[in-house]
Design a protein around this motif. Structure first.
Motif, PDB file in Angstrom:
ATOM      1  N   VAL A   1       0.821  -1.214   0.000  1.00  0.00           N
ATOM      2  CA  VAL A   1       0.000   0.000   0.000  1.00  0.00           C
ATOM      3  C   VAL A   1       0.855   1.263   0.000  1.00  0.00           C
ATOM      4  O   VAL A   1       0.516   2.247  -0.671  1.00  0.00           O
ATOM      5  CB  VAL A   1      -0.947  -0.021   1.215  1.00  0.00           C
ATOM      6  N   ALA A   2       1.957   1.253   0.717  1.00  0.00           N
ATOM      7  CA  ALA A   2       2.804   2.444   0.792  1.00  0.00           C
ATOM      8  C   ALA A   2       3.286   2.874  -0.595  1.00  0.00           C
ATOM      9  O   ALA A   2       3.305   4.070  -0.923  1.00  0.00           O
ATOM     10  CB  ALA A   2       3.996   2.182   1.708  1.00  0.00           C
ATOM     11  N   THR A   3       3.661   1.903  -1.435  1.00  0.00           N
ATOM     12  CA  THR A   3       4.126   2.226  -2.792  1.00  0.00           C
ATOM     13  C   THR A   3       2.998   2.805  -3.631  1.00  0.00           C
ATOM     14  O   THR A   3       3.190   3.779  -4.370  1.00  0.00           O
ATOM     15  CB  THR A   3       4.685   0.965  -3.469  1.00  0.00           C
ATOM     16  N   ILE A   4       1.811   2.203  -3.534  1.00  0.00           N
ATOM     17  CA  ILE A   4       0.666   2.708  -4.296  1.00  0.00           C
ATOM     18  C   ILE A   4       0.326   4.133  -3.868  1.00  0.00           C
ATOM     19  O   ILE A   4       0.016   4.997  -4.699  1.00  0.00           O
ATOM     20  CB  ILE A   4      -0.556   1.791  -4.107  1.00  0.00           C
ATOM     21  N   ARG A   5       0.397   4.406  -2.580  1.00  0.00           N
ATOM     22  CA  ARG A   5       0.062   5.745  -2.099  1.00  0.00           C
ATOM     23  C   ARG A   5       1.016   6.793  -2.643  1.00  0.00           C
ATOM     24  O   ARG A   5       0.612   7.931  -2.935  1.00  0.00           O
ATOM     25  CB  ARG A   5       0.079   5.770  -0.572  1.00  0.00           C
ATOM     26  N   ARG A   6       2.270   6.435  -2.783  1.00  0.00           N
ATOM     27  CA  ARG A   6       3.249   7.404  -3.288  1.00  0.00           C
ATOM     28  C   ARG A   6       3.028   7.708  -4.766  1.00  0.00           C
ATOM     29  O   ARG A   6       3.209   8.838  -5.214  1.00  0.00           O
ATOM     30  CB  ARG A   6       4.673   6.879  -3.078  1.00  0.00           C
ATOM     31  N   SER A   7       2.630   6.682  -5.522  1.00  0.00           N
ATOM     32  CA  SER A   7       2.510   6.859  -6.966  1.00  0.00           C
ATOM     33  C   SER A   7       1.118   7.300  -7.410  1.00  0.00           C
ATOM     34  O   SER A   7       0.966   7.869  -8.492  1.00  0.00           O
ATOM     35  CB  SER A   7       2.885   5.557  -7.681  1.00  0.00           C
ATOM     36  N   LYS A   8       0.088   7.008  -6.623  1.00  0.00           N
ATOM     37  CA  LYS A   8      -1.309   7.272  -6.975  1.00  0.00           C
ATOM     38  C   LYS A   8      -1.721   6.409  -8.175  1.00  0.00           C
ATOM     39  O   LYS A   8      -0.890   5.824  -8.878  1.00  0.00           O
ATOM     40  CB  LYS A   8      -1.546   8.757  -7.266  1.00  0.00           C
ATOM     41  N   LEU A   9      -2.999   6.330  -8.422  1.00  0.00           N
ATOM     42  CA  LEU A   9      -3.527   5.545  -9.521  1.00  0.00           C
ATOM     43  C   LEU A   9      -3.861   6.455 -10.706  1.00  0.00           C
ATOM     44  O   LEU A   9      -4.543   7.463 -10.543  1.00  0.00           O
ATOM     45  CB  LEU A   9      -4.781   4.786  -9.087  1.00  0.00           C
ATOM     46  N   HIS A  10      -3.372   6.095 -11.870  1.00  0.00           N
ATOM     47  CA  HIS A  10      -3.608   6.885 -13.077  1.00  0.00           C
ATOM     48  C   HIS A  10      -4.399   6.039 -14.064  1.00  0.00           C
ATOM     49  O   HIS A  10      -3.979   4.947 -14.446  1.00  0.00           O
ATOM     50  CB  HIS A  10      -2.287   7.339 -13.692  1.00  0.00           C
ATOM     51  N   ILE A  11      -5.546   6.553 -14.494  1.00  0.00           N
ATOM     52  CA  ILE A  11      -6.440   5.811 -15.385  1.00  0.00           C
ATOM     53  C   ILE A  11      -6.042   6.080 -16.838  1.00  0.00           C
ATOM     54  O   ILE A  11      -5.926   7.233 -17.256  1.00  0.00           O
ATOM     55  CB  ILE A  11      -7.896   6.222 -15.139  1.00  0.00           C
ATOM     56  N   PRO A  12      -5.818   5.025 -17.639  1.00  0.00           N
ATOM     57  CA  PRO A  12      -5.432   5.214 -19.045  1.00  0.00           C
ATOM     58  C   PRO A  12      -6.596   5.713 -19.880  1.00  0.00           C
ATOM     59  O   PRO A  12      -7.746   5.697 -19.436  1.00  0.00           O
ATOM     60  CB  PRO A  12      -4.993   3.805 -19.471  1.00  0.00           C
ATOM     61  N   PRO A  13      -6.319   6.160 -21.113  1.00  0.00           N
ATOM     62  CA  PRO A  13      -7.407   6.618 -21.999  1.00  0.00           C
ATOM     63  C   PRO A  13      -8.459   5.530 -22.201  1.00  0.00           C
ATOM     64  O   PRO A  13      -8.150   4.339 -22.288  1.00  0.00           O
ATOM     65  CB  PRO A  13      -6.670   6.936 -23.307  1.00  0.00           C
ATOM     66  N   VAL A  14      -9.704   5.955 -22.295  1.00  0.00           N
ATOM     67  CA  VAL A  14     -10.829   5.026 -22.360  1.00  0.00           C
ATOM     68  C   VAL A  14     -11.022   4.533 -23.795  1.00  0.00           C
ATOM     69  O   VAL A  14     -10.901   5.286 -24.756  1.00  0.00           O
ATOM     70  CB  VAL A  14     -12.115   5.709 -21.859  1.00  0.00           C
ATOM     71  N   THR A  15     -11.315   3.217 -23.916  1.00  0.00           N
ATOM     72  CA  THR A  15     -11.662   2.632 -25.208  1.00  0.00           C
ATOM     73  C   THR A  15     -13.125   2.199 -25.182  1.00  0.00           C
ATOM     74  O   THR A  15     -13.748   2.094 -24.128  1.00  0.00           O
ATOM     75  CB  THR A  15     -10.779   1.403 -25.515  1.00  0.00           C
ATOM     76  N   ASP A  16     -13.682   1.952 -26.372  1.00  0.00           N
ATOM     77  CA  ASP A  16     -15.098   1.597 -26.472  1.00  0.00           C
ATOM     78  C   ASP A  16     -15.346   0.197 -25.906  1.00  0.00           C
ATOM     79  O   ASP A  16     -14.505  -0.693 -25.993  1.00  0.00           O
ATOM     80  CB  ASP A  16     -15.552   1.632 -27.934  1.00  0.00           C
ATOM     81  N   GLY A  17     -16.540  -0.005 -25.345  1.00  0.00           N
ATOM     82  CA  GLY A  17     -16.944  -1.315 -24.863  1.00  0.00           C
ATOM     83  C   GLY A  17     -16.815  -1.448 -23.352  1.00  0.00           C
ATOM     84  O   GLY A  17     -16.251  -0.582 -22.667  1.00  0.00           O
ATOM     85  N   THR A  18     -17.352  -2.558 -22.823  1.00  0.00           N
ATOM     86  CA  THR A  18     -17.284  -2.865 -21.393  1.00  0.00           C
ATOM     87  C   THR A  18     -17.124  -4.373 -21.230  1.00  0.00           C
ATOM     88  O   THR A  18     -18.101  -5.118 -21.381  1.00  0.00           O
ATOM     89  CB  THR A  18     -18.548  -2.409 -20.648  1.00  0.00           C
ATOM     90  N   VAL A  19     -15.920  -4.811 -20.937  1.00  0.00           N
ATOM     91  CA  VAL A  19     -15.665  -6.258 -20.787  1.00  0.00           C
ATOM     92  C   VAL A  19     -15.711  -6.623 -19.295  1.00  0.00           C
ATOM     93  O   VAL A  19     -14.745  -7.133 -18.735  1.00  0.00           O
ATOM     94  CB  VAL A  19     -14.328  -6.661 -21.445  1.00  0.00           C
ATOM     95  N   LEU A  20     -16.851  -6.390 -18.684  1.00  0.00           N
ATOM     96  CA  LEU A  20     -17.015  -6.649 -17.251  1.00  0.00           C
ATOM     97  C   LEU A  20     -16.770  -8.117 -16.911  1.00  0.00           C
ATOM     98  O   LEU A  20     -15.994  -8.437 -16.007  1.00  0.00           O
ATOM     99  CB  LEU A  20     -18.419  -6.224 -16.814  1.00  0.00           C
TER     100      LEU A  20
END
Length: 367
Positions: free
Chosen positions: A174-193
């Motif tokens: 968790v400590a590493t994730i907190r330092r880097s934060k989460l970055h969402i990539p560009p969105v593509t069409d569709g939803t593969v839930l």
């Protein structure tokens, strides 16, 4: 002459007595050979003394685990559990002997127990498909807030999905994730839930210890190869908790469909999406109920934060129980599980059963 015979006879008697005495003395000084304990040969579980059991000659049939637990031709069934009182408050500090676990109504011997202090590996899954394009900033902020509430010794695997599956981070502290934060990539069409759920289940199956999936989505699938039924069938063979948070994107549907100028095509897409909305909540509830997790509904993304806070609080008071079934199972057999505690006025939430995988069935059959 007679005297000589008597002397020789006395000498022989003395020599024979000396030899026999020496042999007896030598035998009495030989250490007694150590006796070997018999090897347990059973389909059950043996929690023996601290002495190490003899290693079996057939290594393919017996396995020796830590803590002098001998397992023969069977597989450990792990059951995550949450205990609450009637007011919904979580109960911590319970011990192994406080629990009772039953399979198909038969009480089982608890062979594994992990208390609340054990860390978790959490797969955080975020739906960032077209239906959520107007709320991506809020989704990102909610995800980072969720990570900030986890304990430092927990690990996080972050996954986003739209028309594709994106692994933002492999299981990382968790400590590493907190330092880097989460970055969402560009969105593509569709939803593969369904594909994303299938992917996460397979990845989590490779990770030991306590684990959970936290899925944030509107529950509508569009382009998956996996199906609703196949993913629900797969979770019956897993020991992972699934928490689902459904947020409502239906009010934005007309806005999403507005770029489609052809009315016939627009109605066709709308009809397909409405079918997806109809099964979305039952599907997400089933994922949670079948694994002992919990379903949350957020009509507004502002309600996602409190849902994440409740999930992290619950993850901190989890128990993990394990047992070796007393009866062997055939491939694909459905087995019902019930967990109870010995104290009154307490509620236990745990997975309600499992399905025996073919490979496990072959092992329990002794092949």
């Amino acid at each position: 002459m007679e005297v000589d015979k008597q002397v020789r006879l006395a000498s022989r008697i003395f020599l024979a007595g000396f030899i026999m005495g020496t042999a007896v003395a030598g035998y009495s000084q030989t250490p007694e050979q150590t006796r070997t304990r018999p090897v347990l040969r059973s389909t059950g579980v043996y929690a023996g003394s601290q002495e190490q059991p003899q290693q079996p000659t057939n290594k393919g049939s017996n396995e020796i685990d830590e803590g002098s637990v001998v397992r023969v031709n069977t597989s450990l069934i792990t059951v995550p559990a949450v205990v609450m009182d009637r007011n919904g408050r979580y109960i911590a500090n319970l011990r192994k002997e406080d629990f009772r676990i039953y399979e198909d109504g038969v009480e089982q011997k608890i062979s594994y127990f992990a208390s609340v202090e054990k860390p978790f590996t959490v797969a955080l899954m975020l739906d960032v498909s077209g239906s959520t394009q107007f709320e991506l900033a809020q989704i990102r902020d909610a995800a980072n807030a969720f990570v900030s509430r986890l304990r430092f010794n927990d690990r996080v695997m972050a996954i986003t999905f739209d028309g594709q599956i994106h692994v933002l981070s492999e299981p990382t502290d968790v400590a590493t994730i907190r330092r880097s934060k989460l970055h969402i990539p560009p969105v593509t069409d569709g939803t593969v839930l369904y594909d994303a759920v299938d992917f996460a289940l397979k990845r989590m199956a490779q990770i030991p210890g306590r684990k959970a999936i936290v899925l944030m989505t509107d529950g509508v699938d569009q382009n998956s190869h996996a199906s609703l039924k196949s993913t629900l069938a797969d979770i019956a063979e897993q020991d992972v908790l699934i928490y689902t948070v459904q947020y409502n994107t239906l009010p934005q549907l007309s806005q999403r469909l507005s770029p489609i100028k052809n009315e016939k095509a627009r109605r066709k897409v709308q009809a397909r999406l409405m079918q997806g909305y109809a099964v979305s909540e039952p599907y997400l509830r089933a994922l949670a109920d079948k694994t002992g997790g919990r379903f949350y509904r957020a009509d507004d993304l502002r309600e996602v934060g409190p849902a994440f806070e409740a999930i992290t609080a619950e993850l901190g008071v989890q128990y993990s129980l394990g047992y070796y079934p007393k009866e062997n199972s055939s491939a694909g057999a459905q087995r019902a599980i019930k967990v109870r505690v010995r104290y009154p006025n307490m509620v236990v939430r745990a997975r309600d059963g499992y399905t025996t995988a073919p490979i496990i069935a072959r092992k329990t059959g002794g092949n």
